[in-house]
Design a protein around this motif. Sequence first.
Motif, mmCIF file in Angstrom:
data_model
loop_
_atom_site.group_PDB
_atom_site.id
_atom_site.type_symbol
_atom_site.label_atom_id
_atom_site.label_comp_id
_atom_site.label_asym_id
_atom_site.label_seq_id
_atom_site.Cartn_x
_atom_site.Cartn_y
_atom_site.Cartn_z
ATOM 1 N N ASP A 164 60.800 -52.680 -5.645
ATOM 2 C CA ASP A 164 60.207 -53.517 -4.604
ATOM 3 C C ASP A 164 58.843 -52.940 -4.197
ATOM 4 O O ASP A 164 57.861 -53.665 -4.060
ATOM 5 N N ALA A 165 58.788 -51.615 -4.046
ATOM 6 C CA ALA A 165 57.541 -50.949 -3.656
ATOM 7 C C ALA A 165 56.443 -51.168 -4.699
ATOM 8 O O ALA A 165 55.295 -51.434 -4.362
ATOM 9 N N VAL A 166 56.806 -51.088 -5.972
ATOM 10 C CA VAL A 166 55.826 -51.295 -7.044
ATOM 11 C C VAL A 166 55.311 -52.734 -7.000
ATOM 12 O O VAL A 166 54.106 -52.980 -7.135
ATOM 13 N N LYS A 167 56.209 -53.693 -6.755
ATOM 14 C CA LYS A 167 55.792 -55.103 -6.637
ATOM 15 C C LYS A 167 54.816 -55.275 -5.475
ATOM 16 O O LYS A 167 53.930 -56.118 -5.513
ATOM 17 N N ARG A 168 55.005 -54.482 -4.425
ATOM 18 C CA ARG A 168 54.142 -54.590 -3.239
ATOM 19 C C ARG A 168 52.826 -53.819 -3.397
ATOM 20 O O ARG A 168 51.993 -53.861 -2.502
ATOM 21 N N GLY A 169 52.692 -53.074 -4.481
ATOM 22 C CA GLY A 169 51.411 -52.406 -4.717
ATOM 23 C C GLY A 169 51.442 -50.894 -4.857
ATOM 24 O O GLY A 169 50.398 -50.282 -5.072
ATOM 25 N N ALA A 170 52.611 -50.268 -4.736
ATOM 26 C CA ALA A 170 52.675 -48.809 -4.904
ATOM 27 C C ALA A 170 52.251 -48.451 -6.326
ATOM 28 O O ALA A 170 52.542 -49.175 -7.276
ATOM 29 N N LYS A 171 51.541 -47.344 -6.474
ATOM 30 C CA LYS A 171 51.017 -46.938 -7.778
ATOM 31 C C LYS A 171 51.978 -46.050 -8.558
ATOM 32 O O LYS A 171 51.881 -45.936 -9.765
ATOM 33 N N ASP A 172 52.880 -45.361 -7.870
ATOM 34 C CA ASP A 172 53.824 -44.469 -8.534
ATOM 35 C C ASP A 172 54.886 -44.079 -7.519
ATOM 36 O O ASP A 172 54.815 -44.478 -6.355
ATOM 37 N N PHE A 173 55.856 -43.287 -7.961
ATOM 38 C CA PHE A 173 56.841 -42.751 -7.016
ATOM 39 C C PHE A 173 57.246 -41.357 -7.455
ATOM 40 O O PHE A 173 57.179 -41.013 -8.631
ATOM 41 N N ILE A 174 57.598 -40.543 -6.468
ATOM 42 C CA ILE A 174 58.105 -39.199 -6.726
ATOM 43 C C ILE A 174 59.481 -39.105 -6.079
ATOM 44 O O ILE A 174 59.733 -39.738 -5.055
ATOM 45 N N VAL A 175 60.362 -38.353 -6.722
ATOM 46 C CA VAL A 175 61.748 -38.279 -6.282
ATOM 47 C C VAL A 175 62.010 -36.970 -5.543
ATOM 48 O O VAL A 175 61.541 -35.908 -5.937
ATOM 49 N N LYS A 176 62.750 -37.099 -4.433
ATOM 50 C CA LYS A 176 63.194 -35.922 -3.683
ATOM 51 C C LYS A 176 64.444 -35.378 -4.350
ATOM 52 O O LYS A 176 65.227 -36.168 -4.851
ATOM 53 N N PRO A 177 64.699 -34.084 -4.346
ATOM 54 C CA PRO A 177 63.838 -33.026 -3.801
ATOM 55 C C PRO A 177 62.569 -32.857 -4.648
ATOM 56 O O PRO A 177 62.600 -33.014 -5.864
ATOM 57 N N PHE A 178 61.458 -32.564 -3.971
ATOM 58 C CA PHE A 178 60.168 -32.483 -4.641
ATOM 59 C C PHE A 178 60.063 -31.284 -5.563
ATOM 60 O O PHE A 178 60.480 -30.188 -5.230
ATOM 61 N N GLN A 179 59.486 -31.520 -6.735
ATOM 62 C CA GLN A 179 59.121 -30.439 -7.650
ATOM 63 C C GLN A 179 57.604 -30.455 -7.693
ATOM 64 O O GLN A 179 57.002 -31.461 -8.084
ATOM 65 N N ALA A 180 56.999 -29.354 -7.271
ATOM 66 C CA ALA A 180 55.543 -29.287 -7.101
ATOM 67 C C ALA A 180 54.774 -29.832 -8.297
ATOM 68 O O ALA A 180 53.859 -30.644 -8.144
ATOM 69 N N GLU A 181 55.153 -29.416 -9.516
ATOM 70 C CA GLU A 181 54.374 -29.845 -10.683
ATOM 71 C C GLU A 181 54.463 -31.350 -10.913
ATOM 72 O O GLU A 181 53.485 -31.985 -11.304
ATOM 73 N N LYS A 182 55.625 -31.960 -10.604
ATOM 74 C CA LYS A 182 55.760 -33.415 -10.767
ATOM 75 C C LYS A 182 54.964 -34.160 -9.701
ATOM 76 O O LYS A 182 54.375 -35.206 -9.965
ATOM 77 N N VAL A 183 54.961 -33.626 -8.480
ATOM 78 C CA VAL A 183 54.205 -34.236 -7.378
ATOM 79 C C VAL A 183 52.714 -34.234 -7.737
ATOM 80 O O VAL A 183 52.043 -35.266 -7.655
#
Length: 120
Positions: free
Chosen positions: A91-110
């Motif tokens: 839904d977020a991507v349809k609304r215009g989000a460019k990407d997503f990151i998953v919790k728990p955060f991994q610094a290199e992926k963020v």
Amino acid sequence: MAKILIVDDAAFMRMMLKDIFIKAGHEIVAEAGNGNEAAEKYIEFHPDLVTMDITMPDCDGLEGLSKIMEANSNAKVVMCSAMGQQAMVLDAVKRGAKDFIVKPFQAEKVIASVNNVLNN
């Protein structure tokens, strides 16, 4: 160096992201605790990028994303989601989000996600 707005209702999550971004050489221009604050701070600070949690009280990340996209259709917003929120991410991507990151955060992926969005 990018100017970043961090949006999450949990202060410790904002601190984690802030730490990751500062170590990577980015500047945190503002923080917000819900989607309404996010839209206000976006308009006030004009960040290069926004990280937006999906699940927040009062005004969630999807609503906040919509408000930011209304203010600037070219806004670069990366959604932050917990596992199992795939439908919300779509839904977020349809609304215009460019990407997503998953919790728990991994610094290199963020950092990889943020750099990818900033460079496109």
